[in-house]
Design a protein around this motif. Sequence first.
Motif, PDB file in Angstrom:
ATOM      1  N   ARG A 245      -7.139  -4.921  -1.147  1.00  0.00           N
ATOM      2  CA  ARG A 245      -7.591  -4.705   0.223  1.00  0.00           C
ATOM      3  C   ARG A 245      -9.121  -4.594   0.236  1.00  0.00           C
ATOM      4  O   ARG A 245      -9.704  -3.871  -0.582  1.00  0.00           O
ATOM      5  N   LEU A 246      -9.751  -5.292   1.165  1.00  0.00           N
ATOM      6  CA  LEU A 246     -11.203  -5.348   1.277  1.00  0.00           C
ATOM      7  C   LEU A 246     -11.621  -4.762   2.616  1.00  0.00           C
ATOM      8  O   LEU A 246     -11.004  -5.062   3.644  1.00  0.00           O
ATOM      9  N   LEU A 274     -12.731 -15.179   7.710  1.00  0.00           N
ATOM     10  CA  LEU A 274     -12.014 -14.093   7.032  1.00  0.00           C
ATOM     11  C   LEU A 274     -10.873 -13.520   7.862  1.00  0.00           C
ATOM     12  O   LEU A 274     -10.079 -12.723   7.364  1.00  0.00           O
ATOM     13  N   ALA A 275     -10.795 -13.911   9.123  1.00  0.00           N
ATOM     14  CA  ALA A 275      -9.886 -13.252  10.068  1.00  0.00           C
ATOM     15  C   ALA A 275      -8.425 -13.373   9.682  1.00  0.00           C
ATOM     16  O   ALA A 275      -7.629 -12.467   9.945  1.00  0.00           O
ATOM     17  N   SER A 276      -8.030 -14.490   9.078  1.00  0.00           N
ATOM     18  CA  SER A 276      -6.610 -14.709   8.791  1.00  0.00           C
ATOM     19  C   SER A 276      -6.118 -13.935   7.577  1.00  0.00           C
ATOM     20  O   SER A 276      -4.916 -13.848   7.338  1.00  0.00           O
ATOM     21  N   ASP A 277      -7.032 -13.363   6.797  1.00  0.00           N
ATOM     22  CA  ASP A 277      -6.650 -12.584   5.612  1.00  0.00           C
ATOM     23  C   ASP A 277      -6.256 -11.178   6.067  1.00  0.00           C
ATOM     24  O   ASP A 277      -7.106 -10.365   6.433  1.00  0.00           O
ATOM     25  N   THR A 278      -4.973 -10.887   6.041  1.00  0.00           N
ATOM     26  CA  THR A 278      -4.482  -9.617   6.589  1.00  0.00           C
ATOM     27  C   THR A 278      -4.787  -8.427   5.688  1.00  0.00           C
ATOM     28  O   THR A 278      -4.449  -7.295   6.038  1.00  0.00           O
ATOM     29  N   ALA A 374      -5.467   1.076   5.421  1.00  0.00           N
ATOM     30  CA  ALA A 374      -6.283   0.396   4.409  1.00  0.00           C
ATOM     31  C   ALA A 374      -6.415   1.234   3.147  1.00  0.00           C
ATOM     32  O   ALA A 374      -6.277   0.722   2.030  1.00  0.00           O
ATOM     33  N   TYR A 375      -6.673   2.521   3.330  1.00  0.00           N
ATOM     34  CA  TYR A 375      -6.952   3.394   2.183  1.00  0.00           C
ATOM     35  C   TYR A 375      -5.716   4.131   1.668  1.00  0.00           C
ATOM     36  O   TYR A 375      -5.803   4.876   0.694  1.00  0.00           O
TER      37      TYR A 375
END
Length: 412
Positions: A245-246, A274-278, A374-375
């Motif tokens: 996860r970025l 980058l938008a399509s990278d969930t 995310a975290y």
Amino acid sequence: MPASPSRILDSHIHLWPSTATSPSGHGWMTPGHRLAKRHGISDYLAITDPIPAGFVYVETDRYLPTTFPPFRNEDSDAEIRSKIEVWAKEPLEEIRFLRRMVEGRAEEGDGFVDGEAAERMKGCVLWAPFPLLDTLFALYLQMAEEVAGPLLWGKVVGFRYLLQGTKEDEGVVAGTLTKHVWQSALWVLNLCALRRGRDGAGWCFDIGVDTHRDGVKPFQAVRELIRSLRDEEARGHPPPGKPVRLVLNHLVKPPLSSQPTQPDDQWLRGLSALASDTNIYMKLSGAFNEFDEPTPSDIPTLIKALTPFLDYVFACFHNRVMFGSDWPVCNVGGPRGETGNWKLWREVVEAWMEKRKFGEEERERIWWGAAAEAYGIELVSENDWISHVVFPSKDSSTPDSLKRDVHGAGCT
């Protein structure tokens, strides 16, 4: 009247004790720098309104004497470890400071009282030497874990190595990735290693890149790095696990003006790519420091200036957008003084969401749900609330008003 959040997880704050307020602690903290004084948890809690349910600590770019440790081919394992300890003295001191916080062992100048960190610090993003050989990177993580102790290490949710800066010796994006293929390959190996963290749940990587001061070339290099990382993950590079996860910091720092302007095409295209990278998230943070003239102090002017940028970010990343204050760095460009800038940024985000007529789910995702996801942070125990906000339903979609606003700009 904008609706107040039910809770806030501040995804981006910095802390340091009074012992780290000189260039020997932070190379950027030159004499007279307005941030060159203690910024502890007590100082943070004194200016927040409402007090957040929690925060994520992000590393503070502690001093390094050189880009790489002074290794020799004939160095023994013990000599290599010793040289890393000397070279990374300040990043390791940062970890010791954080350990004192979570263990409630305040020293003079730390800026916290017992219990504050255990209650409020929900996660921390540490520095790590991503440009090093993968074996040395793994050794540093082992050393960091030993210094941290189990209580702090359990709160480590990610790592960061700043990618901004235009000098050749300042890191990855200033030519290293574009000129030295071997360096890019090392970065990919070390990023892949983050999947081992947290018993296989994985650590995040926070991306700090500056399109305002460095131009678009570093951002382009970062996108190439991300593409290489995803290619390597798809090839099944060990360790196994979910994609790393970025988390993009500070809207990728676009140049801003109090006179409403449209975002730069390169910034738009970069985010769109980058938008399509969930597994990529974005922080709503850092904007006060990107105005070329004095930052406006009134909310209507700020909303006019920021709306094209915030709308596009939301249209690209939608439920992967999170609130972050960037305290105390927000005080450098913030117009309301040290006691008012955190609250002003919160009010700006509230007013923007009100303008866009976001529903409860969109609001709560921004205030805390996206950062918690995310975290890997849990703020509440009610399963229905977590499933509703942190893991939204599949039919959750971008509001039609935002789709219309950015139609044709690269995001759908």
